[in-house]
Write a protein that holds these residues in place. Structure first.
Motif, PDB file in Angstrom:
ATOM      1  N   ASP A 144       0.824  -1.211   0.000  1.00  0.00           N
ATOM      2  CA  ASP A 144       0.000   0.000   0.000  1.00  0.00           C
ATOM      3  C   ASP A 144       0.859   1.261   0.000  1.00  0.00           C
ATOM      4  O   ASP A 144       0.580   2.234  -0.684  1.00  0.00           O
ATOM      5  CB  ASP A 144      -0.916   0.004   1.237  1.00  0.00           C
ATOM      6  N   ARG A 145       1.918   1.205   0.782  1.00  0.00           N
ATOM      7  CA  ARG A 145       2.767   2.385   0.866  1.00  0.00           C
ATOM      8  C   ARG A 145       3.468   2.685  -0.461  1.00  0.00           C
ATOM      9  O   ARG A 145       3.659   3.841  -0.835  1.00  0.00           O
ATOM     10  CB  ARG A 145       3.823   2.221   1.960  1.00  0.00           C
ATOM     11  N   LYS A 146       3.819   1.638  -1.168  1.00  0.00           N
ATOM     12  CA  LYS A 146       4.448   1.823  -2.470  1.00  0.00           C
ATOM     13  C   LYS A 146       3.468   2.487  -3.435  1.00  0.00           C
ATOM     14  O   LYS A 146       3.835   3.401  -4.176  1.00  0.00           O
ATOM     15  CB  LYS A 146       4.886   0.465  -3.012  1.00  0.00           C
ATOM     16  N   LYS A 147       2.220   2.029  -3.394  1.00  0.00           N
ATOM     17  CA  LYS A 147       1.200   2.643  -4.255  1.00  0.00           C
ATOM     18  C   LYS A 147       0.995   4.110  -3.860  1.00  0.00           C
ATOM     19  O   LYS A 147       0.848   4.974  -4.730  1.00  0.00           O
ATOM     20  CB  LYS A 147      -0.123   1.882  -4.117  1.00  0.00           C
ATOM     21  N   ALA A 148       1.002   4.370  -2.574  1.00  0.00           N
ATOM     22  CA  ALA A 148       0.846   5.751  -2.098  1.00  0.00           C
ATOM     23  C   ALA A 148       1.990   6.628  -2.603  1.00  0.00           C
ATOM     24  O   ALA A 148       1.777   7.749  -3.063  1.00  0.00           O
ATOM     25  CB  ALA A 148       0.787   5.780  -0.570  1.00  0.00           C
ATOM     26  N   LEU A 149       3.193   6.102  -2.524  1.00  0.00           N
ATOM     27  CA  LEU A 149       4.365   6.827  -3.023  1.00  0.00           C
ATOM     28  C   LEU A 149       4.205   7.163  -4.498  1.00  0.00           C
ATOM     29  O   LEU A 149       4.482   8.289  -4.931  1.00  0.00           O
ATOM     30  CB  LEU A 149       5.612   5.968  -2.869  1.00  0.00           C
ATOM     31  N   ILE A 150       3.764   6.181  -5.253  1.00  0.00           N
ATOM     32  CA  ILE A 150       3.635   6.397  -6.692  1.00  0.00           C
ATOM     33  C   ILE A 150       2.610   7.485  -6.987  1.00  0.00           C
ATOM     34  O   ILE A 150       2.827   8.348  -7.836  1.00  0.00           O
ATOM     35  CB  ILE A 150       3.259   5.077  -7.396  1.00  0.00           C
ATOM     36  N   ILE A 151       1.506   7.459  -6.265  1.00  0.00           N
ATOM     37  CA  ILE A 151       0.475   8.473  -6.501  1.00  0.00           C
ATOM     38  C   ILE A 151       0.981   9.871  -6.136  1.00  0.00           C
ATOM     39  O   ILE A 151       0.838  10.830  -6.893  1.00  0.00           O
ATOM     40  CB  ILE A 151      -0.811   8.137  -5.716  1.00  0.00           C
ATOM     41  N   ILE A 152       1.595   9.981  -4.986  1.00  0.00           N
ATOM     42  CA  ILE A 152       2.103  11.296  -4.564  1.00  0.00           C
ATOM     43  C   ILE A 152       3.171  11.823  -5.521  1.00  0.00           C
ATOM     44  O   ILE A 152       3.128  12.974  -5.951  1.00  0.00           O
ATOM     45  CB  ILE A 152       2.717  11.228  -3.145  1.00  0.00           C
ATOM     46  N   THR A 153       4.123  10.973  -5.853  1.00  0.00           N
ATOM     47  CA  THR A 153       5.202  11.441  -6.725  1.00  0.00           C
ATOM     48  C   THR A 153       4.660  11.790  -8.096  1.00  0.00           C
ATOM     49  O   THR A 153       5.121  12.737  -8.740  1.00  0.00           O
ATOM     50  CB  THR A 153       6.319  10.396  -6.854  1.00  0.00           C
ATOM     51  N   ASN A 154       3.675  11.050  -8.524  1.00  0.00           N
ATOM     52  CA  ASN A 154       3.066  11.360  -9.806  1.00  0.00           C
ATOM     53  C   ASN A 154       2.439  12.752  -9.800  1.00  0.00           C
ATOM     54  O   ASN A 154       2.581  13.529 -10.741  1.00  0.00           O
ATOM     55  CB  ASN A 154       1.998  10.311 -10.115  1.00  0.00           C
TER      56      ASN A 154
END
Lengths: 183, 183
Positions: A144-154
């Motif tokens: 989940d945290r990896k997905k969160a990172l991807i969304i934020i960085t995007n």
DNA sequence: GTCTATACCTTGATAGAC
DNA sequence: GTCTATCAAGGTATAGAC
């Protein structure tokens, strides 16, 4: 609004439009028709001002969390992304994106405050994604945290690049993020 | 390396580490053990220097394209992402990310040069994705340019945020981008 | 091509009157 | 709480000697 809050608001806008190292107290004092000495009355240093600005955003984040707490996960994410959209108006990017860029020019204290704001944001997003995934709203195959990172960085990158390319690019990317989640 | 190229290299590193508005000619002159007047001999203004730096990156991009032209699409993308990885070492982000952030503090001429570099990068990535999709390497269901935008903005944002959170985050995101493409 | 010297401006910051 | 006055430091930039 009192003078202190006006200074914070103007500083916030200037940071997000031009960057921390590209604005000065005189930008604020001219706008408010006061003297630069008056700003120092409220904020003895520029560092003190940026810390106050970060802390304002910490409070705004808490209010946001509270406000959407009753909504479902999909609505939470949509509201979250829309905050970044409004934020971006007139070329202003999010405080996270702008300050990350100047990270190495800050004192340790500012760096710490910025880390707190970043982690609080990331934690909320991680929890919300997890909740939505467990309830069957979201579909992805990673931590989940990896997905969160991807969304934020995007989002941060999209805000940045939209300045150079085209504002519409930003909306395209937000659409894609949502579609990817609920596909 | 001649003095001119040394100045460009140091300016490049400083911009990518601290940002355009946070470095001065004296940072460069001290490092090279020359006087600030000598820098003005090569670059009459700071604007002239940043333009030379952007143009260096335009040339580097052309060389990169040439170098990977014989590889397959997957290798091209991996090489492309690895450039950004090396780039990020010691906290330096890509020139695109750093300069986008200071976009509104630049003269029109610098803004134009930056747009050219951005578009050239985006065009190559779009073409490469399209090629890989048509050859069955990549799988995604949107316009090629939109996918290119998402990849670039993801990298730019990841570089930014990694400063605040953790360098390892950057690798996680790069992995996810590749996996998403070839899944 | 690099230097000394310097002009000129903006910056963040402070002291003290009102 | 806002002002005037002022400061030291650092910024970009230029003229002219070597």
């Amino acid at each position: 609004m009192n003078t202190r809050d006006k200074i914070i608001l103007l500083g916030d806008n200037l940071i997000r439009k031009r960057g921390y190292n590209a604005f000065s107290f005189s930008d604020i004092s001219k706008e408010l028709n006061i003297k630069n000495a008056s700003i120092h009355y409220y904020f003895p240093t520029k560092t003190a001002l940026v810390i106050a600005i970060i802390q304002k955003h910490l409070i705004l984040l808490e209010k946001f969390k509270e406000k959407v707490s009753e909504k479902d996960s999909v609505q939470k994410i949509i509201k979250f992304l829309s905050v970044y959209s409004i934020t971006k108006s007139e070329g202003r990017i999010s405080i996270l994106g702008s300050l990350s860029n100047d990270y190495f020019t800050f004192t340790a204290e500012v760096q710490t405050e910025l880390k707190i704001l970043t982690n609080n944001t990331l934690n909320w997003l991680t929890d919300t994604l997890k909740e939505g995934r467990q309830q069957g709203f979201f579909h992805y195959d990673m931590e989940d945290r990896k997905k969160a990172l991807i969304i934020i960085t995007n989002i941060l990158g999209a805000e940045q690049l939209s300045r150079v390319t085209d504002n519409y690019d930003f909306h395209k990317i937000k659409e894609a993020i949502i579609n990817d989640l609920i596909k």
